[in-house]
Design an enzyme around this catalytic site. Structure first.
Site, PDB file in Angstrom:
ATOM      1  N   ASP A  82       0.933  -1.208   0.069  1.00 18.78           N
ATOM      2  CA  ASP A  82       0.026  -0.028   0.042  1.00 18.78           C
ATOM      3  C   ASP A  82       0.724   1.140  -0.262  1.00 18.78           C
ATOM      4  O   ASP A  82       1.458   1.722   0.856  1.00 18.78           O
ATOM      5  CB  ASP A  82      -1.090  -0.035   1.247  1.00 18.78           C
ATOM      6  CG  ASP A  82      -1.740   1.213   1.368  1.00 18.78           C
ATOM      7  OD1 ASP A  82      -2.066   1.798   0.327  1.00 18.78           O
ATOM      8  OD2 ASP A  82      -2.455   1.448   2.380  1.00 18.78           O
ATOM      9  N   SER A  85       0.008   4.206   2.797  1.00 20.69           N
ATOM     10  CA  SER A  85       0.283   4.189   4.051  1.00 20.69           C
ATOM     11  C   SER A  85       1.644   3.786   4.616  1.00 20.69           C
ATOM     12  O   SER A  85       2.326   3.257   3.584  1.00 20.69           O
ATOM     13  CB  SER A  85      -0.770   3.270   5.101  1.00 20.69           C
ATOM     14  OG  SER A  85      -0.633   1.916   4.667  1.00 20.69           O
ATOM     15  N   TRP A  89       1.380  -4.196   9.402  1.00 16.01           N
ATOM     16  CA  TRP A  89       0.581  -5.002  10.377  1.00 16.01           C
ATOM     17  C   TRP A  89       0.066  -6.406   9.857  1.00 16.01           C
ATOM     18  O   TRP A  89      -0.107  -6.474   8.771  1.00 16.01           O
ATOM     19  CB  TRP A  89      -0.566  -4.293  11.072  1.00 16.01           C
ATOM     20  CG  TRP A  89      -1.626  -3.780  10.276  1.00 16.01           C
ATOM     21  CD1 TRP A  89      -1.932  -2.603   9.671  1.00 16.01           C
ATOM     22  CD2 TRP A  89      -2.782  -4.770   9.907  1.00 16.01           C
ATOM     23  NE1 TRP A  89      -3.146  -2.715   9.027  1.00 16.01           N
ATOM     24  CE2 TRP A  89      -3.748  -4.146   9.233  1.00 16.01           C
ATOM     25  CE3 TRP A  89      -3.195  -6.243  10.161  1.00 16.01           C
ATOM     26  CZ2 TRP A  89      -4.797  -4.525   8.535  1.00 16.01           C
ATOM     27  CZ3 TRP A  89      -4.227  -6.622   9.742  1.00 16.01           C
ATOM     28  CH2 TRP A  89      -5.140  -6.018   8.706  1.00 16.01           C
ATOM     29  N   TYR A 124     -10.345   1.696  10.283  1.00 18.61           N
ATOM     30  CA  TYR A 124     -10.862   1.476   8.877  1.00 18.61           C
ATOM     31  C   TYR A 124     -12.380   2.049   8.677  1.00 18.61           C
ATOM     32  O   TYR A 124     -13.047   1.987   9.669  1.00 18.61           O
ATOM     33  CB  TYR A 124     -10.526  -0.092   8.464  1.00 18.61           C
ATOM     34  CG  TYR A 124      -9.046  -0.096   8.233  1.00 18.61           C
ATOM     35  CD1 TYR A 124      -8.447   0.058   7.048  1.00 18.61           C
ATOM     36  CD2 TYR A 124      -8.343  -0.682   9.393  1.00 18.61           C
ATOM     37  CE1 TYR A 124      -7.111  -0.116   6.984  1.00 18.61           C
ATOM     38  CE2 TYR A 124      -7.045  -0.833   9.009  1.00 18.61           C
ATOM     39  CZ  TYR A 124      -6.392  -0.684   7.816  1.00 18.61           C
ATOM     40  OH  TYR A 124      -4.987  -0.648   7.852  1.00 18.61           O
ATOM     41  N   ASP A 265      -1.899   6.004  -5.423  1.00 18.96           N
ATOM     42  CA  ASP A 265      -2.015   5.188  -4.253  1.00 18.96           C
ATOM     43  C   ASP A 265      -2.484   3.523  -4.554  1.00 18.96           C
ATOM     44  O   ASP A 265      -3.524   3.499  -5.211  1.00 18.96           O
ATOM     45  CB  ASP A 265      -3.123   5.767  -3.334  1.00 18.96           C
ATOM     46  CG  ASP A 265      -3.560   4.979  -2.118  1.00 18.96           C
ATOM     47  OD1 ASP A 265      -2.850   4.055  -1.599  1.00 18.96           O
ATOM     48  OD2 ASP A 265      -4.519   5.187  -1.808  1.00 18.96           O
ATOM     49  N   THR A 268      -5.700   2.181  -3.087  1.00 18.45           N
ATOM     50  CA  THR A 268      -7.123   2.504  -3.633  1.00 18.45           C
ATOM     51  C   THR A 268      -7.513   2.136  -4.821  1.00 18.45           C
ATOM     52  O   THR A 268      -6.536   2.009  -5.788  1.00 18.45           O
ATOM     53  CB  THR A 268      -7.151   4.246  -3.645  1.00 18.45           C
ATOM     54  OG1 THR A 268      -6.988   4.610  -2.245  1.00 18.45           O
ATOM     55  CG2 THR A 268      -8.505   4.608  -3.906  1.00 18.45           C
TER      56      THR A 268
END
Ligand SMILES: *[C@@H]1O[C@H](CO)[C@@H](O)[C@H](O)[C@H]1NC(C)=O
Ligand SMILES: *[C@@H]1O[C@H](CO)[C@@H](O)[C@H](O)[C@H]1NC(C)=O
Ligand SMILES: *[C@@H]1O[C@H](CO)[C@@H](O)[C@H](O)[C@H]1NC(C)=O
Length: 378
Positions: A82, A85, A89, A124, A265, A268
């Site tokens: 991504d 960000s 995690w 989220y 991005d 997205t």
């Protein structure tokens, strides 16, 4: 040293540089058309804005994901790569029902684990995800990063059923350190610090709508992915991969003709822009609003739709109707450009997601603080 020996040494270096490129195969989650169906459980992505997570009404279910491993011996996970960000995690061994179907990181089984404990929370669209920071080695293809701080998630119930059925287990952020939630250095930035000879770039080549497999290359650029020359576009901020476009036209009609902020991005799926401007685009192409900011067009009209052009780096990047419309088996054709008004300080920001990236190959160049664009070789 003779001149001949110097030449041989330089040639050897070039060979090493070429073979240093690390390739990560990316797979597609749900086909975008399917992920957009109303009855589909969804994970709505967010963008970090200051101390808040702003929900982008766009789906993570359709994202491209690939392998990563953590710990010694290596424990395998699938993560969304991504560029919007900056944190990594993955589920923790102690994550309960909400991670039951996922591989879970067991720190007690890793000889290189170092505790950290800082709380980690991301909101989220569907709810919160929480856990704590940890430190271990991370393997990305044939590259190893030591002392990487990442979050073990202990509660992913906020993501609901969509997370259970998603083929990926976590998210690896590829944006700049300034938007890292806990201040933990992102994986790619640790990698280049620990490998000073490595070229400080990664690139993402997404397949067109019909393809399923993409590629992320790290530490080099493979010219096989694109046609023509790469166009350099300086970043205007080191947060997301942020720059500007000079204009946006639909057919011959200028819709935007002032410098406008945008981010590239990979997290997205669609292209997202301000509601009033997307409404103007929709009006130009005869699209119908079906939900706030979401539009459909007649599938029969797609071959006749005007080209949409973004002027980035002095070059017009053209998307045809079949590029910017997502066709769900000729039953529903959704405009791949959605309207959404983002809050301060990112008001007016455009997000150029996968609908743009599957047409335009993107190099993310940390060293020169730029993105480099070229048309994908299809
Ligand atoms: C997990 O998070 C949800 C919010 O999404 C919360 O309602 C629930 O109480 C949390 N569960 C635990 C065990 O903390
Ligand atoms: C945990 O990681 C953060 C982010 O890298 C770091 O600032 C902090 O010092 C670490 N805490 C401990 C206890 O290691
Ligand atoms: C684009 O950037 C690359 C990497 O910094 C550089 O080598 C190249 O000369 C630049 N191209 C142009 C046209 O400025």
């Amino acid at each position: 040293m003779s001149k001949h020996i110097v030449t041989v040494a330089v040639a050897a270096l070039l060979v090493v540089a070429a073979s240093a490129l690390t390739r990560i195969p990316l797979k597609r989650g749900l086909p975008l058309a399917k992920a957009l169906r109303k009855d589909q459980p969804r994970i709505e992505r967010t963008l970090r804005v200051g101390d808040n997570d702003v929900v982008i009404h766009d789906l993570m279910n359709a994202q491209f994901y690939g392998p990563i491993s953590i710990g010694t011996p290596a424990q395998q996970f699938q993560v969304v790569y991504d560029t919007g960000s900056s944190n990594l995690w993955i589920p923790a061994k102690t994550c309960g029902a909400s991670c039951l179907l996922k591989p879970r990181y067991d720190s007690s089984a890793s000889s290189t684990y170092v505790a950290n404990g800082t709380a980690f929370n991301i909101m989220y669209g569907s709810g919160p995800v929480s856990g704590f920071e940890s430190n271990d080695v991370v393997n990305l293809g044939d590259q190893q990063v030591t002392s990487q701080v990442f979050a073990q998630i202990t509660n992913a119930s906020g993501l609901g059923l969509a997370f259970d059925v998603a083929p990926w287990d976590g998210i690896m952020g590829l944006a700049w350190p300034s938007i890292s939630v806990t201040g933990a250095t992102p994986v790619f930035f640790n990698l280049i610090t620990q490998n000073p000879s490595m070229q400080q770039v990664f690139s993402i080549a997404l397949p067109d709508a019909s393809g399923t497999n993409g590629v992320m290359d790290i530490g080099g650029i493979d010219t096989a992915h694109y046609t023509g020359d790469l166009v350099n576009v300086s970043l205007t901020e080191e947060t997301y991969w942020q720059s500007t476009f000079a204009s946006l036209t639909v057919g011959t009609t200028a819709i935007v003709s002032t410098s406008t902020r945008m981010v590239i991005d990979s997290g997205t799926s669609l292209i997202v822009g301000p509601t009033t401007i997307v409404a103007q685009i929709a009006a130009q192409i005869g699209a119908t609003e079906i939900m706030a900011g979401k539009y459909t067009v007649s599938c029969l009209a797609v071959p006749y739709l005007p080209t949409i052009q973004f002027n980035v780096g002095g070059v017009q990047w053209s998307l045809s109707g079949s590029d910017y419309v997502i066709n769900d088996e000729d039953v529903e054709c959704i405009l791949g450009i959605a309207g959404m008004d983002l809050p301060e300080p990112i008001t007016g920001l455009w997000i150029l997601g996968d609908v743009f990236m599957r047409k335009v190959f993107t190099v993310f160049d940390v060293q020169n603080k730029q993105v480099r664009l070229a048309y994908m070789k299809q």
